[in-house]
Design an enzyme around this catalytic site. Structure first.
Site, PDB file in Angstrom:
ATOM      1  N   HIS A  59       0.894  -1.270   0.102  1.00 55.75           N
ATOM      2  CA  HIS A  59       0.028   0.064   0.047  1.00 55.75           C
ATOM      3  C   HIS A  59       0.911   1.459   0.207  1.00 55.75           C
ATOM      4  CE1 HIS A  59      -3.292   2.679   0.632  1.00 55.75           C
ATOM      5  NE2 HIS A  59      -2.711   3.092   1.757  1.00 55.75           N
TER       6      HIS A  59
ATOM      7  N   ASP B  71       0.800   5.147  -0.364  1.00 51.31           N
ATOM      8  CA  ASP B  71       0.459   6.612  -0.314  1.00 51.31           C
ATOM      9  C   ASP B  71       1.091   7.441  -1.302  1.00 51.31           C
ATOM     10  OD1 ASP B  71      -1.644   5.995   1.747  1.00 51.31           O
ATOM     11  OD2 ASP B  71       0.182   5.672   3.101  1.00 51.31           O
TER      12      ASP B  71
ATOM     13  N   ASP C  20      -8.165   1.596   2.026  1.00 53.19           N
ATOM     14  CA  ASP C  20      -7.584   2.663   3.216  1.00 53.19           C
ATOM     15  C   ASP C  20      -8.326   3.899   3.350  1.00 53.19           C
ATOM     16  OD1 ASP C  20      -5.794   3.102   5.193  1.00 53.19           O
ATOM     17  OD2 ASP C  20      -4.520   4.421   4.300  1.00 53.19           O
TER      18      ASP C  20
ATOM     19  N   HIS D 102      -6.540   9.680  -0.527  1.00 54.06           N
ATOM     20  CA  HIS D 102      -7.191   9.783   0.851  1.00 54.06           C
ATOM     21  C   HIS D 102      -6.184  10.390   1.796  1.00 54.06           C
ATOM     22  CE1 HIS D 102      -5.045   5.877   0.545  1.00 54.06           C
ATOM     23  NE2 HIS D 102      -4.807   5.904   1.976  1.00 54.06           N
TER      24      HIS D 102
END
Length: 517
Positions: free
Chosen positions: A60, A62, A184, A429
Protein backbone atom coordinates in the site's frame (compact mmCIF):
# COMPACT_ATOMS: atom_id res chain seq x y z
CA UNK A 1 -17.25 -4.94 -19.47
CA UNK A 2 -18.56 -7.69 -21.70
CA UNK A 3 -18.67 -5.32 -24.67
CA UNK A 4 -15.05 -4.30 -24.17
CA UNK A 5 -13.96 -7.93 -23.98
CA UNK A 6 -15.84 -8.70 -27.21
CA UNK A 7 -14.28 -5.78 -29.03
CA UNK A 8 -10.84 -6.79 -27.88
CA UNK A 9 -11.34 -10.38 -29.03
CA UNK A 10 -12.56 -9.14 -32.41
CA UNK A 11 -9.39 -7.10 -32.74
CA UNK A 12 -7.33 -10.20 -31.98
CA UNK A 13 -9.33 -12.09 -34.61
CA UNK A 14 -8.47 -9.45 -37.16
CA UNK A 15 -4.77 -9.99 -36.49
CA UNK A 16 -5.01 -13.79 -36.65
CA UNK A 17 -7.42 -14.09 -39.57
CA UNK A 18 -4.80 -15.67 -41.83
CA UNK A 19 -3.96 -18.29 -39.20
CA UNK A 20 -7.38 -19.46 -38.00
CA UNK A 21 -9.20 -21.91 -40.19
CA UNK A 22 -12.56 -20.44 -39.21
CA UNK A 23 -13.45 -17.37 -37.09
CA UNK A 24 -15.62 -19.29 -34.62
CA UNK A 25 -16.02 -18.04 -31.08
CA UNK A 26 -14.30 -21.04 -29.53
CA UNK A 27 -11.33 -20.86 -31.87
CA UNK A 28 -11.03 -17.13 -31.27
CA UNK A 29 -11.01 -17.59 -27.52
CA UNK A 30 -8.40 -20.32 -27.74
CA UNK A 31 -6.18 -18.10 -29.85
CA UNK A 32 -6.57 -15.26 -27.35
CA UNK A 33 -5.71 -17.50 -24.41
CA UNK A 34 -2.62 -18.82 -26.13
CA UNK A 35 -1.18 -15.32 -26.44
CA UNK A 36 -2.14 -13.93 -23.02
CA UNK A 37 -3.19 -15.89 -19.94
CA UNK A 38 -4.29 -12.93 -17.86
CA UNK A 39 -7.55 -12.27 -16.06
CA UNK A 40 -9.84 -15.06 -14.98
CA UNK A 41 -8.26 -17.50 -17.44
CA UNK A 42 -4.98 -17.25 -15.49
CA UNK A 43 -6.49 -18.04 -12.09
CA UNK A 44 -5.35 -21.07 -10.08
CA UNK A 45 -7.85 -23.92 -9.75
CA UNK A 46 -9.50 -24.03 -6.33
CA UNK A 47 -10.37 -27.27 -4.55
CA UNK A 48 -14.07 -27.72 -3.92
CA UNK A 49 -13.85 -29.70 -0.69
CA UNK A 50 -11.19 -27.60 0.98
CA UNK A 51 -10.79 -24.17 2.49
CA UNK A 52 -9.01 -22.24 -0.26
CA UNK A 53 -6.71 -19.53 1.09
CA UNK A 54 -5.96 -16.84 -1.50
CA UNK A 55 -2.56 -15.37 -0.61
CA UNK A 56 -2.45 -11.83 -2.04
CA UNK A 57 0.98 -10.20 -2.00
CA UNK A 58 0.55 -6.43 -2.08
CA UNK A 59 1.97 -3.09 -1.01
CA UNK A 60 0.00 0.00 0.00
CA UNK A 61 1.83 3.08 -1.29
CA UNK A 62 0.37 6.44 -0.29
CA UNK A 63 0.79 9.21 -2.87
CA UNK A 64 1.89 11.52 -0.07
CA UNK A 65 1.18 11.29 3.66
CA UNK A 66 4.05 11.47 6.14
CA UNK A 67 6.36 12.25 3.23
CA UNK A 68 5.80 13.99 -0.10
CA UNK A 69 5.11 12.11 -3.32
CA UNK A 70 8.73 12.41 -4.48
CA UNK A 71 10.12 11.52 -1.06
CA UNK A 72 8.04 8.35 -1.10
CA UNK A 73 9.05 7.43 -4.63
CA UNK A 74 12.78 8.01 -4.24
CA UNK A 75 12.99 6.78 -0.65
CA UNK A 76 14.46 9.95 0.86
CA UNK A 77 13.84 11.33 4.36
CA UNK A 78 14.19 7.93 6.04
CA UNK A 79 14.15 9.64 9.44
CA UNK A 80 10.43 10.23 8.82
CA UNK A 81 9.61 6.83 7.29
CA UNK A 82 11.58 4.07 5.60
CA UNK A 83 9.72 3.95 2.30
CA UNK A 84 10.91 3.98 -1.31
CA UNK A 85 8.48 2.90 -4.03
CA UNK A 86 11.12 2.62 -6.77
CA UNK A 87 12.90 -0.04 -4.70
CA UNK A 88 9.63 -1.90 -4.12
CA UNK A 89 8.98 -2.26 -7.84
CA UNK A 90 12.64 -3.08 -8.60
CA UNK A 91 12.58 -5.84 -6.01
CA UNK A 92 9.14 -7.26 -6.77
CA UNK A 93 9.73 -7.63 -10.50
CA UNK A 94 13.02 -9.41 -9.84
CA UNK A 95 11.36 -11.88 -7.45
CA UNK A 96 8.40 -12.56 -9.73
CA UNK A 97 10.75 -13.65 -12.50
CA UNK A 98 12.39 -16.20 -10.20
CA UNK A 99 9.28 -18.34 -9.63
CA UNK A 100 6.31 -18.62 -11.98
CA UNK A 101 3.89 -19.44 -9.14
CA UNK A 102 4.34 -16.05 -7.49
CA UNK A 103 1.86 -13.24 -7.98
CA UNK A 104 1.68 -9.60 -6.95
CA UNK A 105 -0.81 -6.76 -7.22
CA UNK A 106 -0.17 -3.04 -7.64
CA UNK A 107 -2.60 -0.16 -7.24
CA UNK A 108 -1.31 3.38 -7.77
CA UNK A 109 -0.78 4.25 -11.45
CA UNK A 110 1.01 7.46 -10.45
CA UNK A 111 3.95 5.49 -9.07
CA UNK A 112 3.81 2.74 -11.69
CA UNK A 113 4.03 5.20 -14.60
CA UNK A 114 6.99 7.04 -13.10
CA UNK A 115 8.88 3.81 -12.42
CA UNK A 116 8.01 2.10 -15.72
CA UNK A 117 9.19 5.00 -17.86
CA UNK A 118 12.61 4.90 -16.15
CA UNK A 119 13.23 1.25 -17.07
CA UNK A 120 15.09 -0.24 -20.03
CA UNK A 121 13.11 -1.63 -22.95
CA UNK A 122 14.15 -5.12 -21.88
CA UNK A 123 12.78 -4.71 -18.37
CA UNK A 124 9.62 -3.05 -19.68
CA UNK A 125 9.03 -6.14 -21.81
CA UNK A 126 9.52 -8.33 -18.74
CA UNK A 127 6.85 -6.33 -16.91
CA UNK A 128 4.47 -6.62 -19.86
CA UNK A 129 5.05 -10.38 -19.92
CA UNK A 130 4.23 -10.64 -16.22
CA UNK A 131 1.02 -8.69 -16.78
CA UNK A 132 0.08 -10.86 -19.77
CA UNK A 133 0.59 -13.97 -17.63
CA UNK A 134 -1.65 -12.64 -14.87
CA UNK A 135 1.20 -12.71 -12.37
CA UNK A 136 1.37 -8.92 -11.99
CA UNK A 137 -2.17 -7.66 -11.66
CA UNK A 138 -3.38 -4.09 -11.39
CA UNK A 139 -6.28 -3.43 -9.05
CA UNK A 140 -8.01 -0.09 -8.58
CA UNK A 141 -5.79 1.35 -11.27
CA UNK A 142 -6.64 5.03 -10.76
CA UNK A 143 -3.91 7.63 -10.45
CA UNK A 144 -4.28 7.30 -6.67
CA UNK A 145 -6.53 5.55 -4.17
CA UNK A 146 -9.04 8.34 -3.69
CA UNK A 147 -10.94 9.47 -0.64
CA UNK A 148 -14.71 9.01 -0.86
CA UNK A 149 -16.08 11.82 1.34
CA UNK A 150 -14.34 15.10 0.46
CA UNK A 151 -13.90 14.46 -3.28
CA UNK A 152 -16.12 15.54 -6.16
CA UNK A 153 -17.29 12.79 -8.52
CA UNK A 154 -15.95 14.68 -11.53
CA UNK A 155 -12.41 14.63 -10.17
CA UNK A 156 -12.73 10.95 -9.27
CA UNK A 157 -13.74 10.12 -12.83
CA UNK A 158 -10.88 12.22 -14.23
CA UNK A 159 -8.23 10.54 -12.10
CA UNK A 160 -9.55 7.07 -12.94
CA UNK A 161 -9.54 8.04 -16.61
CA UNK A 162 -5.92 9.14 -16.42
CA UNK A 163 -4.69 6.09 -14.52
CA UNK A 164 -6.64 3.57 -16.59
CA UNK A 165 -5.53 5.24 -19.83
CA UNK A 166 -1.90 4.68 -18.86
CA UNK A 167 -2.56 1.01 -18.04
CA UNK A 168 -4.49 0.47 -21.27
CA UNK A 169 -1.94 2.23 -23.48
CA UNK A 170 0.96 0.40 -21.83
CA UNK A 171 -0.35 -3.09 -21.10
CA UNK A 172 -3.45 -3.48 -23.25
CA UNK A 173 -6.45 -5.53 -22.14
CA UNK A 174 -4.44 -7.48 -19.58
CA UNK A 175 -3.65 -4.23 -17.77
CA UNK A 176 -7.31 -3.44 -17.15
CA UNK A 177 -8.29 -3.87 -13.49
CA UNK A 178 -11.33 -5.99 -12.70
CA UNK A 179 -11.43 -5.28 -8.96
CA UNK A 180 -11.81 -2.05 -7.03
CA UNK A 181 -9.34 -1.79 -4.15
CA UNK A 182 -10.38 0.88 -1.63
CA UNK A 183 -8.58 -0.54 1.37
CA UNK A 184 -7.52 2.62 3.23
CA UNK A 185 -10.11 5.42 2.71
CA UNK A 186 -11.85 6.42 5.92
CA UNK A 187 -15.34 5.24 5.07
CA UNK A 188 -17.03 4.46 1.77
CA UNK A 189 -19.69 6.23 -0.27
CA UNK A 190 -22.44 4.65 -2.30
CA UNK A 191 -21.59 6.95 -5.20
CA UNK A 192 -18.06 5.55 -5.34
CA UNK A 193 -19.54 2.07 -5.64
CA UNK A 194 -21.84 3.27 -8.40
CA UNK A 195 -18.87 4.66 -10.31
CA UNK A 196 -17.12 1.29 -10.08
CA UNK A 197 -20.19 -0.41 -11.52
CA UNK A 198 -20.45 2.09 -14.37
CA UNK A 199 -16.75 1.71 -15.13
CA UNK A 200 -17.19 -2.04 -15.53
CA UNK A 201 -15.53 -3.38 -12.38
CA UNK A 202 -16.65 -6.83 -11.24
CA UNK A 203 -16.17 -6.34 -7.51
CA UNK A 204 -14.83 -4.11 -4.75
CA UNK A 205 -12.61 -4.76 -1.72
CA UNK A 206 -12.78 -2.48 1.31
CA UNK A 207 -10.42 -2.28 4.25
CA UNK A 208 -11.83 0.10 6.83
CA UNK A 209 -15.26 -0.81 8.17
CA UNK A 210 -16.75 0.82 11.24
CA UNK A 211 -15.76 -1.34 14.23
CA UNK A 212 -19.35 -1.95 15.32
CA UNK A 213 -20.48 -2.72 11.79
CA UNK A 214 -17.51 -5.04 11.27
CA UNK A 215 -18.07 -6.95 14.51
CA UNK A 216 -21.69 -7.53 13.60
CA UNK A 217 -20.82 -8.60 10.07
CA UNK A 218 -18.23 -11.07 11.31
CA UNK A 219 -20.78 -12.56 13.71
CA UNK A 220 -23.51 -12.79 11.07
CA UNK A 221 -21.28 -13.80 8.11
CA UNK A 222 -22.15 -10.65 6.17
CA UNK A 223 -18.61 -9.41 5.45
CA UNK A 224 -19.42 -9.88 1.77
CA UNK A 225 -22.54 -8.55 0.10
CA UNK A 226 -24.19 -7.26 -3.05
CA UNK A 227 -24.09 -3.49 -2.67
CA UNK A 228 -27.02 -1.74 -4.38
CA UNK A 229 -25.07 1.33 -5.39
CA UNK A 230 -27.84 3.32 -7.05
CA UNK A 231 -31.57 3.77 -6.58
CA UNK A 232 -32.05 4.96 -10.16
CA UNK A 233 -29.59 2.99 -12.30
CA UNK A 234 -30.38 -0.53 -13.44
CA UNK A 235 -27.88 -3.32 -12.79
CA UNK A 236 -26.11 -1.29 -10.13
CA UNK A 237 -25.35 -4.20 -7.78
CA UNK A 238 -21.66 -4.58 -6.94
CA UNK A 239 -20.11 -7.53 -5.10
CA UNK A 240 -18.31 -5.98 -2.14
CA UNK A 241 -15.94 -7.73 0.25
CA UNK A 242 -14.76 -6.43 3.61
CA UNK A 243 -11.19 -7.55 4.33
CA UNK A 244 -10.72 -9.24 7.69
CA UNK A 245 -7.43 -7.56 8.69
CA UNK A 246 -8.09 -4.20 6.95
CA UNK A 247 -5.16 -4.82 4.60
CA UNK A 248 -2.48 -6.18 6.93
CA UNK A 249 -1.20 -9.75 7.24
CA UNK A 250 -2.53 -11.97 10.04
CA UNK A 251 -0.68 -11.60 13.37
CA UNK A 252 2.52 -13.62 13.30
CA UNK A 253 2.89 -13.63 9.50
CA UNK A 254 4.42 -10.28 8.63
CA UNK A 255 7.64 -11.12 6.78
CA UNK A 256 8.83 -7.71 5.59
CA UNK A 257 12.09 -6.02 6.49
CA UNK A 258 9.89 -3.56 8.43
CA UNK A 259 8.27 -6.36 10.49
CA UNK A 260 9.25 -8.03 13.76
CA UNK A 261 7.57 -11.44 13.29
CA UNK A 262 9.95 -14.39 13.07
CA UNK A 263 10.53 -15.88 9.61
CA UNK A 264 9.71 -19.50 8.92
CA UNK A 265 12.78 -21.44 10.05
CA UNK A 266 12.87 -24.87 8.43
CA UNK A 267 16.47 -26.03 8.93
CA UNK A 268 16.11 -29.73 9.78
CA UNK A 269 18.76 -29.57 12.51
CA UNK A 270 18.07 -26.05 13.72
CA UNK A 271 17.12 -25.62 17.35
CA UNK A 272 14.97 -22.69 16.18
CA UNK A 273 12.95 -24.73 13.67
CA UNK A 274 9.41 -23.33 13.97
CA UNK A 275 7.58 -24.89 11.02
CA UNK A 276 5.16 -26.91 13.17
CA UNK A 277 4.42 -23.92 15.38
CA UNK A 278 3.94 -21.51 12.46
CA UNK A 279 1.70 -23.82 10.45
CA UNK A 280 -0.39 -24.69 13.51
CA UNK A 281 -0.98 -20.97 14.08
CA UNK A 282 -1.73 -20.39 10.41
CA UNK A 283 -4.26 -23.21 10.21
CA UNK A 284 -5.99 -21.94 13.36
CA UNK A 285 -5.99 -18.39 11.95
CA UNK A 286 -7.53 -19.26 8.58
CA UNK A 287 -10.19 -21.43 10.20
CA UNK A 288 -11.20 -18.50 12.43
CA UNK A 289 -11.26 -16.09 9.48
CA UNK A 290 -13.34 -18.49 7.38
CA UNK A 291 -16.15 -18.35 9.95
CA UNK A 292 -16.90 -14.77 8.84
CA UNK A 293 -17.42 -15.68 5.16
CA UNK A 294 -19.99 -17.74 3.27
CA UNK A 295 -17.84 -19.68 0.80
CA UNK A 296 -14.87 -21.99 1.16
CA UNK A 297 -12.60 -19.16 -0.05
CA UNK A 298 -10.87 -16.50 2.04
CA UNK A 299 -8.44 -13.78 1.02
CA UNK A 300 -5.38 -12.89 3.10
CA UNK A 301 -3.58 -9.61 2.38
CA UNK A 302 0.15 -10.24 2.73
CA UNK A 303 1.61 -6.75 2.82
CA UNK A 304 1.29 -3.33 4.42
CA UNK A 305 2.36 0.29 3.96
CA UNK A 306 5.40 0.41 1.63
CA UNK A 307 6.25 -3.26 2.07
CA UNK A 308 8.37 -5.32 -0.35
CA UNK A 309 11.38 -3.00 -0.53
CA UNK A 310 13.22 -6.30 -0.09
CA UNK A 311 10.67 -8.56 -1.75
CA UNK A 312 12.85 -11.64 -1.30
CA UNK A 313 12.01 -11.70 2.43
CA UNK A 314 8.27 -11.77 1.76
CA UNK A 315 8.27 -14.22 -1.12
CA UNK A 316 10.75 -16.64 0.43
CA UNK A 317 8.58 -16.96 3.53
CA UNK A 318 5.30 -17.07 1.60
CA UNK A 319 6.75 -19.88 -0.52
CA UNK A 320 7.46 -21.82 2.66
CA UNK A 321 4.08 -20.96 4.18
CA UNK A 322 2.27 -22.34 1.13
CA UNK A 323 4.53 -25.40 0.90
CA UNK A 324 4.21 -26.49 4.53
CA UNK A 325 0.52 -25.61 4.79
CA UNK A 326 -0.35 -27.79 1.82
CA UNK A 327 1.93 -30.57 3.11
CA UNK A 328 -0.44 -30.88 6.07
CA UNK A 329 -3.09 -32.19 3.69
CA UNK A 330 -1.29 -35.55 3.95
CA UNK A 331 -2.16 -35.46 7.67
CA UNK A 332 -5.83 -34.72 7.00
CA UNK A 333 -5.79 -30.91 6.79
CA UNK A 334 -8.50 -29.44 4.55
CA UNK A 335 -6.69 -26.15 3.88
CA UNK A 336 -5.34 -25.32 0.41
CA UNK A 337 -3.10 -22.22 0.18
CA UNK A 338 -1.79 -20.58 -3.00
CA UNK A 339 -0.74 -17.28 -4.53
CA UNK A 340 -3.77 -15.45 -5.85
CA UNK A 341 -5.13 -12.02 -6.77
CA UNK A 342 -8.34 -10.10 -6.03
CA UNK A 343 -9.77 -10.94 -9.45
CA UNK A 344 -9.07 -14.64 -8.95
CA UNK A 345 -10.82 -14.46 -5.59
CA UNK A 346 -13.81 -12.79 -7.29
CA UNK A 347 -13.83 -15.61 -9.81
CA UNK A 348 -13.81 -18.25 -7.08
CA UNK A 349 -16.65 -16.77 -5.01
CA UNK A 350 -18.69 -16.16 -8.16
CA UNK A 351 -18.42 -19.82 -9.04
CA UNK A 352 -19.60 -20.71 -5.51
CA UNK A 353 -23.08 -19.44 -6.49
CA UNK A 354 -24.08 -18.01 -3.10
CA UNK A 355 -27.12 -15.87 -2.28
CA UNK A 356 -25.45 -12.78 -0.86
CA UNK A 357 -26.86 -10.36 1.70
CA UNK A 358 -27.48 -6.85 0.41
CA UNK A 359 -26.75 -3.27 1.40
CA UNK A 360 -28.04 -0.05 -0.13
CA UNK A 361 -26.56 2.86 1.87
CA UNK A 362 -23.15 4.39 2.60
CA UNK A 363 -20.40 3.07 4.87
CA UNK A 364 -20.25 6.38 6.75
CA UNK A 365 -19.25 7.52 9.27
CA UNK A 366 -16.23 5.34 9.99
CA UNK A 367 -15.10 4.77 13.58
CA UNK A 368 -12.11 2.62 14.47
CA UNK A 369 -13.07 2.38 18.16
CA UNK A 370 -15.68 3.91 20.52
CA UNK A 371 -13.79 7.21 20.86
CA UNK A 372 -12.47 7.61 17.33
CA UNK A 373 -14.94 8.77 14.69
CA UNK A 374 -12.98 9.70 11.57
CA UNK A 375 -15.13 12.65 10.57
CA UNK A 376 -12.91 15.67 11.25
CA UNK A 377 -11.33 15.35 7.83
CA UNK A 378 -14.67 16.23 6.22
CA UNK A 379 -13.82 19.91 6.88
CA UNK A 380 -10.11 20.03 7.82
CA UNK A 381 -7.78 22.27 5.79
CA UNK A 382 -10.69 24.12 4.11
CA UNK A 383 -8.39 26.37 2.04
CA UNK A 384 -6.65 23.26 0.77
CA UNK A 385 -9.99 21.73 -0.21
CA UNK A 386 -11.04 24.93 -1.98
CA UNK A 387 -7.76 25.03 -3.91
CA UNK A 388 -8.41 21.47 -5.12
CA UNK A 389 -11.90 22.45 -6.30
CA UNK A 390 -10.44 25.38 -8.24
CA UNK A 391 -7.95 22.95 -9.73
CA UNK A 392 -10.76 20.72 -10.96
CA UNK A 393 -12.53 23.69 -12.54
CA UNK A 394 -9.35 24.94 -14.21
CA UNK A 395 -8.59 21.43 -15.51
CA UNK A 396 -11.92 21.33 -17.35
CA UNK A 397 -11.26 24.78 -18.81
CA UNK A 398 -7.74 23.79 -19.83
CA UNK A 399 -8.96 20.59 -21.50
CA UNK A 400 -11.61 22.45 -23.48
CA UNK A 401 -9.44 25.36 -24.62
CA UNK A 402 -6.55 23.05 -25.53
CA UNK A 403 -8.95 20.99 -27.64
CA UNK A 404 -10.61 23.86 -29.51
CA UNK A 405 -7.49 25.95 -30.15
CA UNK A 406 -6.97 26.14 -33.94
CA UNK A 407 -3.24 25.47 -33.56
CA UNK A 408 -1.94 22.99 -31.01
CA UNK A 409 1.19 24.32 -29.33
CA UNK A 410 3.97 21.81 -28.54
CA UNK A 411 3.58 22.40 -24.80
CA UNK A 412 -0.21 21.82 -24.70
CA UNK A 413 -0.14 18.11 -23.94
CA UNK A 414 2.68 18.35 -21.40
CA UNK A 415 0.97 21.12 -19.42
CA UNK A 416 -2.43 19.45 -19.59
CA UNK A 417 -1.00 16.08 -18.57
CA UNK A 418 0.79 17.61 -15.61
CA UNK A 419 -2.40 19.21 -14.27
CA UNK A 420 -4.23 15.91 -14.73
CA UNK A 421 -1.52 14.14 -12.73
CA UNK A 422 -1.53 16.70 -9.94
CA UNK A 423 -5.32 16.60 -9.67
CA UNK A 424 -5.11 12.80 -9.57
CA UNK A 425 -2.70 13.06 -6.64
CA UNK A 426 -5.04 15.51 -4.92
CA UNK A 427 -7.85 12.93 -4.80
CA UNK A 428 -5.67 10.66 -2.64
CA UNK A 429 -7.11 9.74 0.76
CA UNK A 430 -4.32 11.65 2.52
CA UNK A 431 -4.45 14.71 0.23
CA UNK A 432 -7.94 16.15 -0.25
CA UNK A 433 -8.75 14.90 3.23
CA UNK A 434 -6.12 17.10 4.87
CA UNK A 435 -4.71 14.18 6.88
CA UNK A 436 -1.18 14.66 5.53
CA UNK A 437 1.69 16.34 7.40
CA UNK A 438 2.14 20.10 6.98
CA UNK A 439 5.24 19.89 4.76
CA UNK A 440 3.32 17.47 2.52
CA UNK A 441 0.36 19.86 2.33
CA UNK A 442 2.80 22.61 1.36
CA UNK A 443 4.17 20.40 -1.41
CA UNK A 444 0.66 19.61 -2.67
CA UNK A 445 0.01 23.37 -2.91
CA UNK A 446 3.32 23.86 -4.73
CA UNK A 447 2.45 21.11 -7.22
CA UNK A 448 -0.96 22.63 -7.92
CA UNK A 449 0.50 26.12 -8.39
CA UNK A 450 3.09 24.92 -10.91
CA UNK A 451 0.47 22.90 -12.81
CA UNK A 452 -1.92 25.90 -12.82
CA UNK A 453 0.78 28.09 -14.33
CA UNK A 454 1.44 25.51 -17.05
CA UNK A 455 -2.20 25.22 -18.04
CA UNK A 456 -2.54 28.98 -17.89
CA UNK A 457 -0.07 29.09 -20.77
CA UNK A 458 -2.39 26.75 -22.70
CA UNK A 459 -5.38 28.96 -21.96
CA UNK A 460 -3.51 32.13 -22.92
CA UNK A 461 -2.45 30.67 -26.27
CA UNK A 462 -5.91 29.29 -27.06
CA UNK A 463 -7.69 32.53 -26.17
CA UNK A 464 -5.34 34.62 -28.29
CA UNK A 465 -5.85 32.25 -31.23
CA UNK A 466 -9.62 32.45 -30.82
CA UNK A 467 -9.54 36.23 -30.42
CA UNK A 468 -9.70 36.71 -34.17
CA UNK A 469 -8.28 40.24 -34.43
CA UNK A 470 -4.66 39.14 -34.23
CA UNK A 471 -4.01 41.08 -31.01
CA UNK A 472 -2.25 38.98 -28.38
CA UNK A 473 -3.22 39.78 -24.82
CA UNK A 474 -1.44 38.73 -21.65
CA UNK A 475 -4.29 36.72 -20.17
CA UNK A 476 -3.87 35.73 -16.53
CA UNK A 477 -6.03 34.57 -13.65
CA UNK A 478 -6.43 35.71 -10.07
CA UNK A 479 -4.40 33.41 -7.82
CA UNK A 480 -5.38 34.82 -4.44
CA UNK A 481 -9.12 35.42 -4.60
CA UNK A 482 -9.51 33.23 -1.53
CA UNK A 483 -8.08 36.14 0.47
CA UNK A 484 -9.99 38.76 -1.58
CA UNK A 485 -6.89 39.83 -3.47
CA UNK A 486 -6.04 39.90 -7.17
CA UNK A 487 -2.80 41.47 -8.35
CA UNK A 488 -4.06 41.98 -11.91
CA UNK A 489 -7.33 43.79 -11.16
CA UNK A 490 -5.75 45.85 -8.41
CA UNK A 491 -2.70 46.95 -10.44
CA UNK A 492 -4.17 48.21 -13.72
CA UNK A 493 -6.52 51.08 -14.49
CA UNK A 494 -7.83 49.52 -17.71
CA UNK A 495 -8.16 45.81 -18.36
CA UNK A 496 -10.40 43.32 -20.12
CA UNK A 497 -12.20 40.64 -18.12
CA UNK A 498 -13.17 37.42 -19.86
CA UNK A 499 -15.78 35.18 -18.29
CA UNK A 500 -15.53 31.59 -19.54
CA UNK A 501 -18.30 29.09 -18.87
CA UNK A 502 -16.99 25.50 -19.17
CA UNK A 503 -20.47 24.03 -18.78
CA UNK A 504 -22.59 22.86 -21.70
CA UNK A 505 -25.46 25.12 -20.66
CA UNK A 506 -26.03 28.71 -19.55
CA UNK A 507 -25.63 29.55 -15.90
CA UNK A 508 -26.10 32.54 -13.59
CA UNK A 509 -23.31 33.17 -11.09
CA UNK A 510 -21.82 36.02 -9.10
CA UNK A 511 -18.29 37.04 -10.12
CA UNK A 512 -16.09 38.62 -7.43
CA UNK A 513 -13.10 40.72 -8.51
CA UNK A 514 -11.06 42.80 -6.03
CA UNK A 515 -10.43 46.33 -7.39
CA UNK A 516 -8.98 49.58 -6.14
CA UNK A 517 -11.33 51.85 -4.22
Amino acid sequence: MGTRNLLFQLAILGCLGSILASPSGSRAKAAFQSTAQCGYEACPVVKENMLNVHIVAHTHDDVGWLKTVDQYYYGSQTSIQVAGVQYILDSVIKELTRDSSRRFIFVESAFMKQWYEEQTEELQQTVRDLVDEGRLEFVGGAWSMNDEAAVHYQSVIDQFTWGLRFLSDTFGECGRPRAGWQIDPFGHSREQGSLFVQMGYDGLFQGRLDFQDKNERIAKQTMEMMWKTSASLEHSDLFTSGLYYIYAPPPGFCFDVLCTDDPIIDGPYSADNNVREKIDLFLETVQNVSKAYLTNNIILTMGEDFHYQDANMWFKNLDKLIKYTNARQAEGSMVNAFYSTPSCYLNAVHDANVDWPTKSDDFFPYASDPNAFWTGYFTSRPTHKRYEREGNLFLQVCKQLSAIAPTKEEFFEQHLGRLREVMGVMQHHDAITGTEKQHVADDYARMMYVAFEGCNANARSALNQLNGDGVKLDWSYCKTQNISACETTESFENLQVLLYNPLAHSTDDFVRLPVKE
